[in-house]
Design an enzyme around this catalytic site. Structure first.
Site, short mmCIF file in Angstrom:
data_model
loop_
_atom_site.label_atom_id
_atom_site.label_comp_id
_atom_site.label_asym_id
_atom_site.label_seq_id
_atom_site.Cartn_x
_atom_site.Cartn_y
_atom_site.Cartn_z
CG ASN A 52 -8.96 -70.38 87.64
OD1 ASN A 52 -9.07 -71.20 86.73
ND2 ASN A 52 -9.91 -69.51 87.95
NE ARG A 78 -12.84 -72.68 88.15
CZ ARG A 78 -13.40 -71.69 87.47
NH1 ARG A 78 -12.74 -70.59 87.26
NH2 ARG A 78 -14.62 -71.83 87.02
CG HIS A 103 -20.03 -71.13 87.42
ND1 HIS A 103 -21.03 -70.70 86.58
CD2 HIS A 103 -18.88 -70.68 86.88
CE1 HIS A 103 -20.52 -70.02 85.56
NE2 HIS A 103 -19.21 -70.00 85.73
NE ARG A 114 -19.02 -69.99 78.00
CZ ARG A 114 -18.69 -70.16 79.28
NH1 ARG A 114 -19.24 -71.12 79.99
NH2 ARG A 114 -17.80 -69.37 79.84
CD GLU A 159 -15.26 -69.26 91.24
OE1 GLU A 159 -14.96 -68.13 90.81
OE2 GLU A 159 -15.64 -70.18 90.52
#
Ligand code: ADP
Length: 400
Positions: free
Chosen positions: A7, A89, A178, A239, A383
């Site tokens: 990742n 990823r 996601h 964000r 994940e």
């Protein structure tokens, strides 16, 4: 198979080496400060190894990871040849509908997507190429996209009301992110409920530093809160989430801001950090709210209200809801946010168990009362394992 899940971020790289037969994590770690100075924190079992190593690019970072994995002292394999495949990823998958084997063709498509997510896809594509080079062409490299799970959204959910030329030429639409996490926890929820995923309507809430909520109907994403970028939807750590788009042009005009100034304000200086004035981390915000800081309380209230609104919206979109799942850093650990987000949802059939919720942290737990029409659950996401499962399926020739 021994599969390495990678990742890569712009200045960091996380990895896990997983035995796909047992799902055991053989080793894992993190490279940080790539492009600045560089270090690797490697873990094996309960042991941690720290290496300072210059990492001017991701290449040196991956070399450091391979050196650690194969080292006689801290390693878990005798040589690189013992690692069977690698899963990467990749944040933006454009129109890819599932994870894919990296070939010349899929690599060309991934390169064309760099313009849509330069900060993420750039380093990720670089890492795939480095792993191809270091591991050899015969080792499968697989790309798992954050967006692909959401490719099943209907047009009314993914379309934006902007001129058609931008939609067509600039690929402007809702992509959602996601996806690997939403897919993992939805499948696990069905398992825990003992029902086929295809029969269930699930709202999955991935609440972390970045947050998104997804409507999963019969195992397929039908709507999600992130959009063209991972900056849309809920207010996040830093964000802004959904805001009136004309706030941006108004501020740019008034303060003579460039596009890159606006980007940095909305991505790095907004969200719960901006509202609380204290931190992007929910633990800090809660501690200050408890000391009476009203701005911190407002940040928490805005966040939970946002999650609740999305649960309601997605129940409407799916014509009902059987389960609500909380996952990721905040979703797995923060009972206060979960309770606030579910408060008032009794009309949907949620009978929330405050006591069980308060003690639920980091493991599969049902946090609604027995008999609640809607099951509310905490499910830790994984994940990496999802990526490894995709790698194994693709490497053995299955179509996903
Ligand atoms: P990322 O989006 O970077 O993968 P994570 O899913 O790891 O983020 O979530 C990180 C966030 O989770 C932290 O910023 C923090 O706000 C939150 N978090 C972690 N542990 C707790 C906790 N015990 N209580 C409340 N919030 C927590």
């Amino acid at each position: 198979m021994k599969v390495l899940a990678v990742n890569a971020g712009s200045s960091s790289l996380k990895y896990q080496l997983i035995d796909s037969d047992t799902t055991e994590v053989l080793a894992k770690g993190l490279c940080e400060r790539i492009g600045i100075d560089g270090h690797l924190i490697a873990k094996r079992g309960g042991d941690t190894y720290y290496h300072e190593a210059p990492m001017p690019t991701h290449k040196e970072a991956i070399e450091a990871v391979f050196a650690s994995l194969t080292s006689p002292e801290e390693g878990v394999v005798s040589s690189l040849a013992s690692i069977d495949a690698c899963g990467h990823r990749v944040a933006h998958g454009g129109s890819f509908k599932s994870s894919v084997l990296v070939t010349d063709e899929t690599m060309a498509e991934m390169e064309s997507l760099i313009e849509l997510a330069p900060l993420h896809n750039g380093p990720e594509v670089t890492c795939i190429k480095i792993c191809q080079e270091l591991m050899g062409a015969d080792k499968p490299q697989v790309a798992a996209f954050d967006t692909s799970f959401h490719q099943t959204m209907p047009a009314e959910a993914y379309s934006y009301a902007v001129p058609a030329e931008y939609v067509k030429n600039d690929r402007i639409r809702r992509y959602g992110f996601h996806g690997t996490s939403h897919r993992f926890v939805a499948a696990r929820a069905a398992e825990m409920m003992g029902k086929p995923l295809s029969d269930l309507k699930i709202v999955t809430c991935h609440l972390g530093n970045g947050s998104s909520v997804t409507a999963v109907d019969g195992g397929k994403s039908v709507d999600t809160s992130m959009g063209f970028t991972p900056g849309a939807g809920l207010p996040m750590g830093t964000r802004c989430g959904d805001i009136d788009p004309f706030i941006v042009t108004h501020l740019m005009n008034k303060h003579n801001l460039s596009a890159s100034d606006a980007n940095s304000i909305l991505n790095k200086k907004s969200g719960v950090l901006a509202v609380s004035g204290v931190s992007s981390d929910f633990r800090d915000i809660e501690a200050e709210a408890d000391r009476g800081n009203a701005d911190c309380q407002l940040a928490l209230d805005m966040f939970a209200y946002g999650v609740k609104k999305l649960i309601g919206a997605y129940a409407a979109a799916m014509g009902g809801v059987d389960a609500i799942v909380f996952t990721a850093g905040v979703g797995e650990n923060d009972g206060r946010v979960r309770e606030a987000a579910c408060k008032g949802l009794e009309f949907l059939g949620v009978d929330f168990d405050s006591e069980v919720n308060a003690g639920a942290r980091g493991k599969d737990t049902v946090i609604s009362k027995p008999g609640s029409r809607v099951q509310v659950m905490v499910i830790p996401t994984n994940e990496e394992l999802m990526i490894v499962n995709d790698v194994v399926a693709i490497a053995s020739g299955k179509t996903l």
